[in-house]
Design a protein around this motif. Structure first.
Motif, short mmCIF file in Angstrom:
data_model
loop_
_atom_site.label_atom_id
_atom_site.label_comp_id
_atom_site.label_asym_id
_atom_site.label_seq_id
_atom_site.Cartn_x
_atom_site.Cartn_y
_atom_site.Cartn_z
N HIS A 22 0.86 -1.19 0.00
CA HIS A 22 0.00 0.00 0.00
C HIS A 22 0.89 1.23 0.00
O HIS A 22 1.72 1.41 0.90
N CYS A 23 0.73 2.06 -1.01
CA CYS A 23 1.48 3.32 -1.08
C CYS A 23 0.77 4.24 -2.07
O CYS A 23 -0.13 3.82 -2.78
N ALA A 24 1.23 5.49 -2.11
CA ALA A 24 0.58 6.48 -2.98
C ALA A 24 1.50 6.98 -4.08
O ALA A 24 1.24 8.00 -4.68
N ILE A 25 2.57 6.26 -4.37
CA ILE A 25 3.52 6.71 -5.39
C ILE A 25 3.32 5.92 -6.69
O ILE A 25 2.66 4.88 -6.71
N ASP A 26 3.90 6.43 -7.76
CA ASP A 26 3.79 5.78 -9.06
C ASP A 26 4.63 4.51 -9.10
O ASP A 26 5.56 4.33 -8.31
N ASP A 27 4.31 3.65 -10.07
CA ASP A 27 4.96 2.35 -10.17
C ASP A 27 6.46 2.46 -10.43
O ASP A 27 7.25 1.73 -9.83
N TYR A 28 6.88 3.38 -11.29
CA TYR A 28 8.30 3.50 -11.58
C TYR A 28 9.09 3.98 -10.36
O TYR A 28 10.23 3.58 -10.14
N ARG A 29 8.47 4.82 -9.55
CA ARG A 29 9.12 5.31 -8.33
C ARG A 29 9.24 4.19 -7.29
O ARG A 29 10.28 4.03 -6.65
N LEU A 30 8.19 3.38 -7.15
CA LEU A 30 8.24 2.25 -6.23
C LEU A 30 9.27 1.23 -6.68
O LEU A 30 10.02 0.68 -5.86
N ALA A 31 9.34 0.95 -7.98
CA ALA A 31 10.34 0.01 -8.49
C ALA A 31 11.75 0.51 -8.19
O ALA A 31 12.62 -0.26 -7.77
N TYR A 32 11.98 1.80 -8.36
CA TYR A 32 13.28 2.40 -8.05
C TYR A 32 13.62 2.22 -6.56
O TYR A 32 14.73 1.83 -6.20
N LEU A 33 12.65 2.52 -5.69
CA LEU A 33 12.88 2.41 -4.25
C LEU A 33 13.08 0.95 -3.82
O LEU A 33 13.93 0.67 -2.96
N LEU A 34 12.33 0.03 -4.40
CA LEU A 34 12.53 -1.38 -4.09
C LEU A 34 13.93 -1.83 -4.53
O LEU A 34 14.59 -2.61 -3.83
N ASN A 35 14.38 -1.36 -5.68
CA ASN A 35 15.73 -1.68 -6.13
C ASN A 35 16.77 -1.17 -5.14
O ASN A 35 17.75 -1.86 -4.85
N GLN A 36 16.56 0.02 -4.61
CA GLN A 36 17.51 0.61 -3.66
C GLN A 36 17.52 -0.14 -2.32
O GLN A 36 18.58 -0.45 -1.80
N TYR A 37 16.35 -0.41 -1.78
CA TYR A 37 16.26 -0.98 -0.43
C TYR A 37 16.49 -2.49 -0.40
O TYR A 37 16.96 -3.02 0.60
N LEU A 38 16.13 -3.19 -1.47
CA LEU A 38 16.27 -4.65 -1.49
C LEU A 38 17.48 -5.14 -2.29
O LEU A 38 17.71 -6.34 -2.37
N SER A 39 18.21 -4.21 -2.89
CA SER A 39 19.37 -4.55 -3.73
C SER A 39 18.97 -5.53 -4.84
O SER A 39 19.59 -6.57 -5.05
N ILE A 40 17.90 -5.19 -5.52
CA ILE A 40 17.44 -5.96 -6.67
C ILE A 40 17.51 -5.07 -7.91
O ILE A 40 17.96 -3.92 -7.82
N ILE A 137 10.89 1.88 3.68
CA ILE A 137 10.67 2.89 2.64
C ILE A 137 9.64 3.89 3.15
O ILE A 137 8.52 3.50 3.49
N PRO A 138 9.99 5.17 3.24
CA PRO A 138 9.07 6.16 3.83
C PRO A 138 7.73 6.30 3.10
O PRO A 138 6.71 6.57 3.72
N GLN A 139 7.71 6.10 1.79
CA GLN A 139 6.48 6.27 1.01
C GLN A 139 5.52 5.09 1.12
O GLN A 139 4.37 5.19 0.71
#
Length: 160
Positions: A22-40, A137-139
């Protein structure tokens, strides 16, 4: 002569984990953040998911983890489409009225914006650690594991 029975459950292959995000950000932004936090390394798939029964297009990001033999997919659960208003089509006074409709890939979870599907035959993935990292992830409002055995529309998650 021996009688052999095949049960439908024998072909029911639930070898993946599903996380609701659950979040309020766009898909490309979430994918970027998941890449950063999960090292994927999630990348946008060439084609969106297109289902006749789900009435929409859903964005998908993929990453093939060759080391752990896992496949990661970030899937949008919401599709917003602009359609012709059925009330004015074919009426005496036709006008070009448009209506915005919202469709869900998994209708049982309408509030979920994204799903993270992790396919791993050996289940070497530490789900609690992944949830903990995503919650950092803050968002992201919340993330939780979805029991796929209770999903009525789990066939919509078969796309590979």
């Amino acid at each position: 002569m021996a009688v052999h029975k095949l049960l439908v459950d024998d072909f029911d292959n639930d070898d993946y984990l599903l996380l609701a995000i659950h979040c309020a950000i766009d898909d490309y932004r979430l994918a970027y953040l998941l890449n950063q936090y999960l090292s994927i390394n999630l990348k946008r798939y060439v084609h969106d998911l297109d289902f006749e029964q789900a009435s929409g297009f859903y964005s998908i990001y993929q990453w093939e983890d060759l080391i752990n033999q896992a496949s990661w997919n970030l899937i949008s659960n919401i599709c917003i489409k602009e359609e012709d208003d059925k009330a004015v089509v074919g009426s005496l006074f036709e006008s070009s009225s448009k209506v915005i409709k919202k469709y869900n890939l998994i209708p049982e979870h309408k509030a979920v914006k994204y799903f993270l599907k992790i396919v791993n035959d050996d289940f070497k993935v530490n789900i609690k650690q992944i949830i903990s990292e995503i919650q950092r992830i803050p968002q992201v409002v919340t993330v939780y594991d979805v029991n796929i055995k209770h999903l009525k529309s789990k066939n919509n998650l078969i796309f590979n």
